[in-house]
Design an enzyme around this catalytic site. Structure first.
Site, PDB file in Angstrom:
ATOM      1  N   SER A   1       0.827  -1.192   0.000  1.00 17.13           N
ATOM      2  CA  SER A   1       0.000   0.000   0.000  1.00 17.13           C
ATOM      3  C   SER A   1       0.875   1.262   0.000  1.00 17.13           C
ATOM      4  O   SER A   1       1.688   1.449  -0.900  1.00 17.13           O
ATOM      5  CB  SER A   1      -0.957  -0.046   1.193  1.00 17.13           C
TER       6      SER A   1
ATOM      7  N   ASP B   1      -8.532  -5.875  -5.726  1.00 18.13           N
ATOM      8  CA  ASP B   1      -8.272  -4.632  -4.997  1.00 18.13           C
ATOM      9  C   ASP B   1      -9.021  -3.492  -5.684  1.00 18.13           C
ATOM     10  O   ASP B   1      -8.782  -3.199  -6.857  1.00 18.13           O
ATOM     11  CB  ASP B   1      -6.766  -4.356  -4.994  1.00 18.13           C
TER      12      ASP B   1
ATOM     13  N   HIS C   1      -7.818  -5.467  -1.152  1.00 18.19           N
ATOM     14  CA  HIS C   1      -6.572  -4.757  -0.856  1.00 18.19           C
ATOM     15  C   HIS C   1      -5.721  -5.529   0.152  1.00 18.19           C
ATOM     16  O   HIS C   1      -4.495  -5.446   0.132  1.00 18.19           O
ATOM     17  CB  HIS C   1      -6.891  -3.362  -0.312  1.00 18.19           C
TER      18      HIS C   1
END
Length: 335
Positions: free
Chosen positions: A129, A283, A312
């Site tokens: 991320s 995601d 995610h």
């Protein structure tokens, strides 16, 4: 919980032009730096996370093995451990904390590596991320010093759709009457709860919910999962810190710096490090298509999609098979 050490950088001029006084990076390390100083792995942190969330990919027999490598986990500016709205005094504390970019993060991290250990070469930089966004920046800003890089469930450039998603999260927080333009007397708990409920619909896929996979996590119903896993997820955090990280995320652009001056093609093309970019198939805010466009402009990169229903979280160590997938790719980069 691991106690972080603090690197004191002194006054640090941010990309915005403002000076962050007495700038600090909180960090932890695993393993030992070898004599050649060529066994270094940099593993930055994610949104709302600290060094304490990194261990799922660190361990004996894994790619990030402390018996082989010197692994440095720097906390992202704004996350509450490094310099952040919550720990910076007035007039730059709270809602007056300046915008921090990933360029700022990486420049300060590079200074820390030199000052504390004399490190010049990075064997691997990787992250999930927002940590993956910093990995992209490391490889573009210091292309001659980063040998390999990987981003799992992240992007080099925040896409417009992701920017809009973050606007929803932000407004869920700041519309709490307790918000008081950031000068709150207590944390805006209702806003945090709203933020958690919004994020619950984005972090995991439709298929994950169709399969009722919350039951595998020990929750008895969907509402039980939302109530116990998400409503209080941000209660340990500070609202201004969370908003500072959102601003950093929204500003993420690998080319928006004095080196590339907005030329995204040049910035991506400068990444000569061997790279494996791993988006999650489901995601919502970092879809494979966005990464595919980035990888196409990188000379030594491969797109490797995590076929997971965990959305995610495919990159976040939640499912053993996804963690194994990421770990295998990192082992290839280190081979």
């Amino acid at each position: 919980m691991t106690t972080a050490k603090i690197y004191n950088a002194g006054d640090f001029v941010l990309q915005s032009g403002l000076t962050l006084p007495d700038a600090k990076i909180a960090y932890v390390t695993y393993g030992e730096l070898n004599a050649a100083k060529d066994n270094v792995i940099v593993y930055p942190t994610r949104y709302a996370g600290t060094h304490n969330e990194q261990p799922p990919l660190i361990g004996e027999g894994m790619a990030l093995d402390p018996a082989k490598y010197f692994i440095i986990v720097p906390n992202t500016l704004g996350n509450g451990a490094s310099s952040s709205p919550s720990n910076t005094p007035a007039p730059l504390g709270g809602p007056d904390f300046p915008l921090v970019t990933h360029y700022d993060n990486v420049i300060l991290q590079e200074r820390m590596l030199k000052d504390l250990w004399g490190i010049e070469q990075i064997r691997l930089v990787c992250g999930w991320s927002m940590g993956g966004q910093q990995s992209y920046h490391w490889a573009a800003i210091f292309p001659d010093r980063v040998r390999a890089m990987s981003c799992f469930c992240g992007q080099a450039i925040t896409a417009p759709h992701t920017h809009v998603f973050l606007e929803g999260v932000k407004y869920a927080l700041i519309t709490d009457p307790a918000w008081m333009n950031g000068y709150y007397k207590e944390q805006p708990w209702r806003g945090f709860t709203a933020q958690g409920r919004v994020w619950a619909g984005w972090a995991l896929s439709q298929e994950w919910y169709r399969r009722e996979m919350w039951r595998e996590l020990g929750f008895s119903s969907l509402e039980d999962y939302l109530k116990r896993a998400w409503d209080g997820a941000y209660f340990p955090r500070d609202a201004n810190d969370m908003l500072s990280l959102i601003a950093t995320w929204q500003a993420c652009d690998i080319s928006d710096n004095p080196i590339y001056n907005g030329d995204r093609t040049a910035a991506l093309g400068a990444i000569t490090a061997k790279a494996i970019i791993m988006p999650g198939r489901t995601d919502f805010y970092f879809p494979p298509e966005d990464n595919a466009a980035e990888v196409a402009q990188m000379p030594n990169a491969e797109l490797r999609v995590i076929e997971s229903v965990w959305g995610h979280y495919a990159g976040g160590g939640k499912a053993a098979e996804d963690t194994a997938f990421v770990d295998a790719a990192l082992k290839e980069l280190l081979a």
